[in-house]
Design a protein around this motif. Sequence first.
Motif, PDB file in Angstrom:
ATOM      1  N   GLU A 156       7.152   4.828  -4.909  1.00  0.00           N
ATOM      2  CA  GLU A 156       6.408   6.031  -5.309  1.00  0.00           C
ATOM      3  C   GLU A 156       7.224   7.304  -5.131  1.00  0.00           C
ATOM      4  O   GLU A 156       7.063   8.264  -5.879  1.00  0.00           O
ATOM      5  N   LEU A 157       8.080   7.308  -4.105  1.00  0.00           N
ATOM      6  CA  LEU A 157       8.920   8.478  -3.878  1.00  0.00           C
ATOM      7  C   LEU A 157       9.899   8.660  -5.025  1.00  0.00           C
ATOM      8  O   LEU A 157      10.182   9.767  -5.463  1.00  0.00           O
ATOM      9  N   TYR A 160       6.367   4.982   6.296  1.00  0.00           N
ATOM     10  CA  TYR A 160       4.982   4.954   5.848  1.00  0.00           C
ATOM     11  C   TYR A 160       4.101   5.002   7.078  1.00  0.00           C
ATOM     12  O   TYR A 160       4.330   4.257   8.027  1.00  0.00           O
ATOM     13  N   ASP A 185       0.816  -1.200   0.000  1.00  0.00           N
ATOM     14  CA  ASP A 185       0.000   0.000   0.000  1.00  0.00           C
ATOM     15  C   ASP A 185       0.858   1.262   0.000  1.00  0.00           C
ATOM     16  O   ASP A 185       0.509   2.265  -0.606  1.00  0.00           O
ATOM     17  N   GLY A 186       1.975   1.196   0.695  1.00  0.00           N
ATOM     18  CA  GLY A 186       2.851   2.358   0.790  1.00  0.00           C
ATOM     19  C   GLY A 186       4.211   2.071   0.201  1.00  0.00           C
ATOM     20  O   GLY A 186       5.223   2.315   0.843  1.00  0.00           O
ATOM     21  N   ASN A 187       4.226   1.540  -1.011  1.00  0.00           N
ATOM     22  CA  ASN A 187       5.496   1.218  -1.653  1.00  0.00           C
ATOM     23  C   ASN A 187       6.346   2.481  -1.846  1.00  0.00           C
ATOM     24  O   ASN A 187       5.966   3.373  -2.593  1.00  0.00           O
ATOM     25  N   PRO A 188       7.502   2.556  -1.166  1.00  0.00           N
ATOM     26  CA  PRO A 188       8.320   3.765  -1.288  1.00  0.00           C
ATOM     27  C   PRO A 188       8.855   3.996  -2.703  1.00  0.00           C
ATOM     28  O   PRO A 188       9.439   5.050  -2.968  1.00  0.00           O
ATOM     29  N   LEU A 205       3.386   8.732   2.935  1.00  0.00           N
ATOM     30  CA  LEU A 205       4.686   8.140   2.628  1.00  0.00           C
ATOM     31  C   LEU A 205       5.699   9.272   2.646  1.00  0.00           C
ATOM     32  O   LEU A 205       5.568  10.238   1.906  1.00  0.00           O
ATOM     33  N   ARG A 264       4.126  11.885   0.012  1.00  0.00           N
ATOM     34  CA  ARG A 264       2.931  11.553  -0.753  1.00  0.00           C
ATOM     35  C   ARG A 264       1.815  11.293   0.246  1.00  0.00           C
ATOM     36  O   ARG A 264       1.935  10.423   1.100  1.00  0.00           O
TER      37      ARG A 264
END
Lengths: 264, 103
Positions: free
Chosen positions: A41-42, B70, A36-39, B21, B6
Motif C-alpha cells: 500500500e505504501l 505495521y 491486513d497491513g500489506n506494505p 502502516l 496510511r
Amino acid sequence: MRKTLGMAALAAVLAGGAQAQSTADEIAKYREMIADGNPAELFEMEGESLWKTPRGPKKATLEQCDLGQGPGVVDGAFARMPRYFADTGRVQDLESRLLTCMETLQGIPASAVVDGDWNKGERKTMDALAAYVVTHSRGQKIQLDLANPQTRRMYELGKRAFYYRSGPMDFSCSTCHGEDGKRIRLQDLPNLTHKEGAIAAWGSWPAYRVSNSQFWTMQHRLNDCFRQQRTAEPEFASEVTVALSVYMAATAQGGVLQTPGLKR
Amino acid sequence: MANPMRIRAAVKDGFTEVRVLMSHVMETGQRKDSSGALVPAHFITELTAKHNDKVVLLAQFGPSVSTNPYLSFKFQGGAKGDKIVVSWVDNKGDSRSDEALIA
C-alpha cells in the motif's frame, strides 16, 4: 547397525515431510496475519502521487496514459493485460506499456528503465507505478483478449519459452513450475500449467516481499527466475518476458486478481 | 521528509481499532553495505497516537522492528468522525505526523 541407520534415515525423512507441511501452514498463517497491513500500500500511495506528478523533460503527468481502457483509465486496466496496442503495434504487459507512456508523454527514455538497476532510479519509479495500477484491478477477473491474433502468437511463443530448456543446468520454467507440490527451500511453487496454479501466480504478482522489504513487478520476478536457472537474464520488457506473461495470464483466464500480493 | 503513513480507524461495539502502516527503513545499525561499511542505524524511537487531543498510545520502538512497520491497537471510546493523529520520531530527529477520521 545398518538397519538402525536405515530406520533413523527414514524417521528423518518423515519428520522432514511433516515439518515442511507445518512450515507451509505457518507461512500461510503469517501471511493471513499481515495481509491486513500489506506494505504494498505504501508503494501504491507513492505510485499514485507519481502518476499525478509532472515529470521528465516534457514536464507531464501520466494522467493521459492509455493502458488499453482509454487515456487515463486505470480501473480494470491490469485485468486485461497483456494486450495488443494498435499505436505501438505490439502486445505489451503493464511494465512495457508504462515505458511507452513515460517515453511518449513525459519524454523519459525507455533506456532509463531498461538499462537501470533493480530497486533504483526509474526502475523503482516503475515499481510504484505498477503498484498503483494493479491495485485498481484487485478483485477483478483476469480477462485477456485471446481472440486477437497477436495475443495468440505471443501465447504460443510464451508456451514455447516456458518449456525451452537452456543454461548450464538445462532448466526450463517447467522444470520447477510444471508439476504439483514442488518447492524451493520452503517456498511452495505454483504449477503454472493448470488454471489453479496460474491464478495463484499471475493473480498475486506484483507483490511486496517481506523478506527483503522490496516491491517486485512481474518483470523482476521473471528476471529472477532466469537468474535462478543460471541462464541468460532477459532484457527488461523484452518480447520473451511479455510472451511468458501472456502464457501465464491466459492460463489463469477467469481467475480473480489479488494484486498487489504479499510474499514471504 | 518521510513518506506518509496510511492510517485506518473504525469504531465497533464501543472500541476503536486503529491500524497504521508506516513507511520507514528501520535500519538496525548492524548491516553492512556492499563495500563492507556499516549502514548507520536509522529507526523510529517513539510513536504517539492521539484521539482528538488525548494520548491513547505511547510506544517506544527499537531496531528490532521491521522495515515499513505495521501497528494495530484498540482503545475504548471514540466516535465516527473523531480525529486520530499518529506521529513518530526517529533516532535521526526526523519525524512524521498523519491523521485520519474514525469510520
